[in-house]
Design a protein around this motif. Structure first.
Motif, short mmCIF file in Angstrom:
data_model
loop_
_atom_site.label_atom_id
_atom_site.label_comp_id
_atom_site.label_asym_id
_atom_site.label_seq_id
_atom_site.Cartn_x
_atom_site.Cartn_y
_atom_site.Cartn_z
N TYR A 1 45.16 27.48 35.84
CA TYR A 1 44.14 26.43 35.83
C TYR A 1 43.06 26.71 36.87
CZ TYR A 1 41.81 22.04 36.91
OH TYR A 1 40.85 21.10 37.17
N ASP A 2 43.46 27.18 38.03
CA ASP A 2 42.50 27.43 39.11
C ASP A 2 41.51 28.53 38.73
OD1 ASP A 2 43.57 25.61 41.23
OD2 ASP A 2 45.34 26.83 40.92
N ALA A 3 41.93 29.45 37.87
CA ALA A 3 41.04 30.51 37.42
C ALA A 3 40.14 30.06 36.27
CB ALA A 3 41.85 31.73 37.00
N LEU A 4 40.54 28.99 35.57
CA LEU A 4 39.78 28.53 34.40
C LEU A 4 38.93 27.28 34.67
CD1 LEU A 4 42.46 28.84 31.54
CD2 LEU A 4 40.68 30.49 32.18
N ARG A 5 39.20 26.58 35.75
CA ARG A 5 38.54 25.31 35.98
C ARG A 5 37.02 25.50 36.09
NH1 ARG A 5 41.15 24.91 41.98
NH2 ARG A 5 39.53 26.09 43.09
N TYR A 6 36.28 24.43 35.86
CA TYR A 6 34.82 24.50 35.83
C TYR A 6 34.20 24.45 37.22
CZ TYR A 6 34.94 24.19 30.77
OH TYR A 6 35.16 24.47 29.45
N GLU A 7 34.86 23.78 38.15
CA GLU A 7 34.33 23.69 39.52
C GLU A 7 35.07 24.65 40.44
OE1 GLU A 7 34.14 19.82 41.18
OE2 GLU A 7 33.05 18.93 39.50
N ASP A 8 34.33 25.56 41.03
CA ASP A 8 34.86 26.50 42.01
C ASP A 8 36.13 27.22 41.54
OD1 ASP A 8 32.86 25.77 43.89
OD2 ASP A 8 34.05 24.02 44.46
N PRO A 9 36.06 27.92 40.41
CA PRO A 9 37.25 28.67 39.96
C PRO A 9 37.57 29.80 40.93
CG PRO A 9 35.32 29.28 38.66
CD PRO A 9 34.91 28.11 39.49
N VAL A 10 38.84 30.11 41.07
CA VAL A 10 39.26 31.21 41.94
C VAL A 10 39.29 32.50 41.12
CG1 VAL A 10 40.67 29.62 43.29
CG2 VAL A 10 41.74 30.98 41.48
N PRO A 11 39.21 33.66 41.77
CA PRO A 11 39.34 34.92 41.03
C PRO A 11 40.69 34.98 40.32
CG PRO A 11 38.52 35.33 43.25
CD PRO A 11 38.94 33.88 43.21
N MET A 12 40.72 35.59 39.17
CA MET A 12 41.96 35.68 38.41
C MET A 12 43.06 36.35 39.23
SD MET A 12 43.53 35.02 35.58
CE MET A 12 44.61 35.59 34.25
N SER A 13 42.70 37.32 40.04
CA SER A 13 43.70 38.02 40.85
C SER A 13 44.43 37.07 41.79
CB SER A 13 43.04 39.14 41.65
OG SER A 13 42.00 38.64 42.47
N ASP A 14 43.77 35.98 42.20
CA ASP A 14 44.40 35.01 43.09
C ASP A 14 45.39 34.11 42.35
OD1 ASP A 14 42.89 36.03 45.10
OD2 ASP A 14 41.52 34.33 45.28
N ALA A 15 45.27 34.07 41.02
CA ALA A 15 46.14 33.21 40.23
C ALA A 15 47.34 33.97 39.65
CB ALA A 15 45.34 32.57 39.08
N ILE A 16 47.49 35.22 40.04
CA ILE A 16 48.57 36.05 39.51
C ILE A 16 49.60 36.30 40.60
CG2 ILE A 16 49.14 38.35 38.61
CD1 ILE A 16 46.39 38.39 37.28
N VAL A 17 50.87 36.18 40.23
CA VAL A 17 51.95 36.45 41.18
C VAL A 17 52.89 37.50 40.59
CG1 VAL A 17 51.88 34.14 42.20
CG2 VAL A 17 53.35 34.56 40.22
N GLU A 18 53.52 38.26 41.48
CA GLU A 18 54.57 39.18 41.03
C GLU A 18 55.82 38.36 40.72
OE1 GLU A 18 55.47 42.66 43.28
OE2 GLU A 18 53.40 42.88 44.00
N THR A 19 56.59 38.82 39.77
CA THR A 19 57.85 38.15 39.46
C THR A 19 59.01 38.99 39.97
OG1 THR A 19 58.29 39.19 37.30
CG2 THR A 19 56.76 37.31 37.34
N TYR A 20 60.21 38.46 39.86
CA TYR A 20 61.42 39.20 40.25
C TYR A 20 61.70 40.34 39.30
CZ TYR A 20 63.41 36.84 36.29
OH TYR A 20 63.64 36.41 35.01
N PHE A 21 60.99 40.37 38.16
CA PHE A 21 61.24 41.35 37.10
C PHE A 21 60.24 42.49 37.26
CE2 PHE A 21 62.22 43.00 33.00
CZ PHE A 21 63.39 42.39 32.56
N PRO A 22 60.67 43.69 37.67
CA PRO A 22 59.74 44.80 37.90
C PRO A 22 58.87 45.09 36.67
CG PRO A 22 61.91 45.37 38.74
CD PRO A 22 62.07 44.08 37.97
N GLY A 23 57.57 45.25 36.92
CA GLY A 23 56.64 45.53 35.84
C GLY A 23 56.03 44.31 35.20
#
Length: 393
Positions: free
Chosen positions: A177-199
Motif C-alpha cells: 500500500y505504501d508503494a501504491l498510495r497517492y500521497e507520498d508513496p515510498v519506493p517499491m524497494s522499501d516495501a519489499i522484505v526478504e522472507t525465510y524462504f531463500p530466493g
C-alpha cells in the motif's frame, strides 16, 4: 484460556467490536504457539535425496561432488546422512551452474534480453484456492532457482501470512500500500522484505490496502492512471527478479485491475463445480469489459498466456470431471494440463500457513504426501515451462 461466556452488548457496533476482540485474541494465541519461541517461520531441512531431485541430479552425483570437494558439505550431517538448508541448496545450484556447459541448466532464470515475467492469479470467487496456488508456485519456483517476488494485493493478507509475516501480531514495516498510495508513496524497494524462504521476497499486504480502492475513486483523472501504478513500482525493481507472482483480491476492483495491467501473464484458478464455472464466466466477462476500457485509452495489453488452473480436483468425482472435460474442450491449451488435487495434506499445511514444500514427508501418511507433492510439482513444472516459452526457450 479463551473466553466462552456469552457476549452481552448494548449496540450492534459493540457486539461486533467484542467479536473482533475475541477473534484477535484466539488468532494471536494460535500464531504465538505456532511460531514459538521467536514467532518467526523457519524452512525445514531437506534430505540428500530430496535435494538431488530438486537440483535435477542423482544422489550419486551429489555424493561424488562432495567427496571431490567441488561442493561444500552441508552444515547438518546426522548419522552420516546429509541434510541441506534452503540457503545451502541455492548455493549449490549456483556452483553447479557456474561449472555447467549448458546455460540455465541449474539456474533457469532470466538472461540478457529476457523480460520480467509477472504472473497474476485472479478470480473473484472465494474458495478457488488462489492464495494457496500462489504460495505453492512461489515456493516451487524459488526452490528451482528463480528469483521470485511475491506481491500480495489482497488486503486480507493471506499470501503475506504464508510468507511468515503475521500482521495480526506485529508488523511496522512498509507494505505494498505504501508503494501504491497517492500521497507520498515510498519506493517499491522499501516495501519489499526478504522472507525465510531463500530466493523469495515479498511485498506484504495489510488491511489498509483496501484504502487504495477509495483513494483511486477520489483521485480519478489526477496524475498517473491508477492502472499504471503497480507496473511503475515493479519496473523500479525489475532487475532483481526473474518472476513476480501477484495474488489479487477476490474482487474485480482497482487493485485487481492495476495488477492485471502490470501482468505479463494471467492464471485463473477455479474449482470444477457448476457454481464456480458460472462465477468464472461472469468474472471473465467483466474482465473483458474492464480491459476494453483500459484499451480505449490507447494502451495495448498483451499477455504471454491467459490460462485456467483447475484446483481442488477430485478425479473420482464424476460431476467435477465433467466440468474439467468441458473446460478442456472449450479452451484446449488455455487450461493448464496439470491440476491441483484436493488433498488433506495441502489443507492441513494451509491451516498452519505452510505450503506442502514446508512439510516433511515423515510428518504425515506418505502416500497422501506423495500424491499432493506430485500434483503441486506438476503444476509448477508446467507453469515453469510456460515461463521458459515466453522467454523463447
Amino acid at each position: 484460556m479463551f473466553q466462552t461466556a456469552p457476549i452481552e452488548a448494548s449496540s450492534q457496533s459493540e457486539l461486533t467490536r467484542q467479536m473482533a476482540a475475541r477473534l484477535h485474541t484466539a488468532l494471536t494465541t494460535h500464531l504465538q504457539q505456532a511460531y514459538a519461541p521467536d514467532q518467526r517461520k523457519n524452512l525445514r531441512l531437506f534430505s540428500a535425496t530430496e535435494t538431488a531431485e530438486l537440483l535435477g541430479v542423482t544422489g550419486q552425483f551429489l555424493r561424488k561432488c562432495h567427496s571431490e570437494g567441488t561442493l561444500p558439505e552441508p552444515e547438518v550431517i546426522r548419522n552420516g546422512r546429509r541434510f541441506y538448508s534452503g540457503k545451502e541448496m541455492l548455493q549449490i545450484r549456483h556452483l553447479l551452474e557456474a561449472s555447467s556447459r549448458t546455460s540455465g541448466k541449474y539456474v533457469p532464470g532470466r538472461r540478457d534480453g529476457d523480460k520480467l515475467q509477472v504472473i497474476q492469479l485472479m478470480n473473484f470467487k472465494g474458495g478457488s484456492a488462489k492464495s494457496t496456488s500462489a504460495i505453492h508456485l512461489c515456493h516451487f519456483l524459488a526452490l528451482h532457482g528463480y528469483r521470485v517476488l511475491a506481491i500480495d494485493l489482497d488486503p486480507q493478507g493471506s499470501l503475506t501470512g504464508f510468507c511468515g509475516i503475521q500482521t495480526e501480531l506485529e508488523f511496522d514495516g512498509a507494505s505494498i500500500y505504501d508503494a501504491l498510495r497517492y500521497e507520498d508513496p515510498v519506493p517499491m524497494s522499501d516495501a519489499i522484505v526478504e522472507t525465510y524462504f531463500p530466493g523469495l521476497h515479498l511485498a506484504p499486504a495489510q488491511l489498509v490496502l483496501s484504502e487504495f480502492e477509495t483513494e483511486t475513486a477520489i483521485n480519478a483523472g489526477k496524475g498517473v492512471a491508477f492502472f499504471e501504478k503497480l507496473n511503475h513500482a515493479i519496473q523500479s525493481v525489475e532487475s532483481n527478479y526473474d518472476v513476480v507472482i501477484i495474488d489479487s483480491p477476490p474482487a474485480l476492483g482497482f487493485l485487481t485491475l492495476t495488477g492485471l495491467y502490470a501482468a505479463t501473464s494471467v492464471i485463473v484458478p477455479m474449482t470444477p463445480s457448476m457454481l464456480d464455472l458460472a462465477s468464472t464466466q461472469q468474472f471473465v466477462e467483466m474482465t473483458s469489459a474492464y480491459l476494453g476500457v483500459i484499451e480505449d485509452t490507447g494502451v495495448e495489453l498483451n499477455h504471454d498466456f491467459f490460462s485456467f488452473l483447475i484446483t481442488r480436483d477430485d478425479p473420482g468425482d464424476i460431476p467435477s470431471q465433467q466440468i474439467v472435460s468441458l473446460m478442456r474442450a472449450l479452451f484446449q491449451d488455455r487450461v493448464v494440463s496439470a491440476t491441483s488435487l484436493r488433498s488433506t495434506a495441502v489443507a492441513d499445511a494451509s491451516m498452519l500457513k505452510m505450503s506442502i514444500y514446508e512439510v516433511s514427508r515423515s510428518e504425515m501418511t506418505r502416500s497422501t504426501y506423495d500424491r499432493a507433492r506430485t500434483s503441486v510439482d506438476s503444476v509448477g513444472v508446467e507453469i515453469g515451462q510456460m515461463i521458459q516459452l515466453a522467454w523463447g526457450r
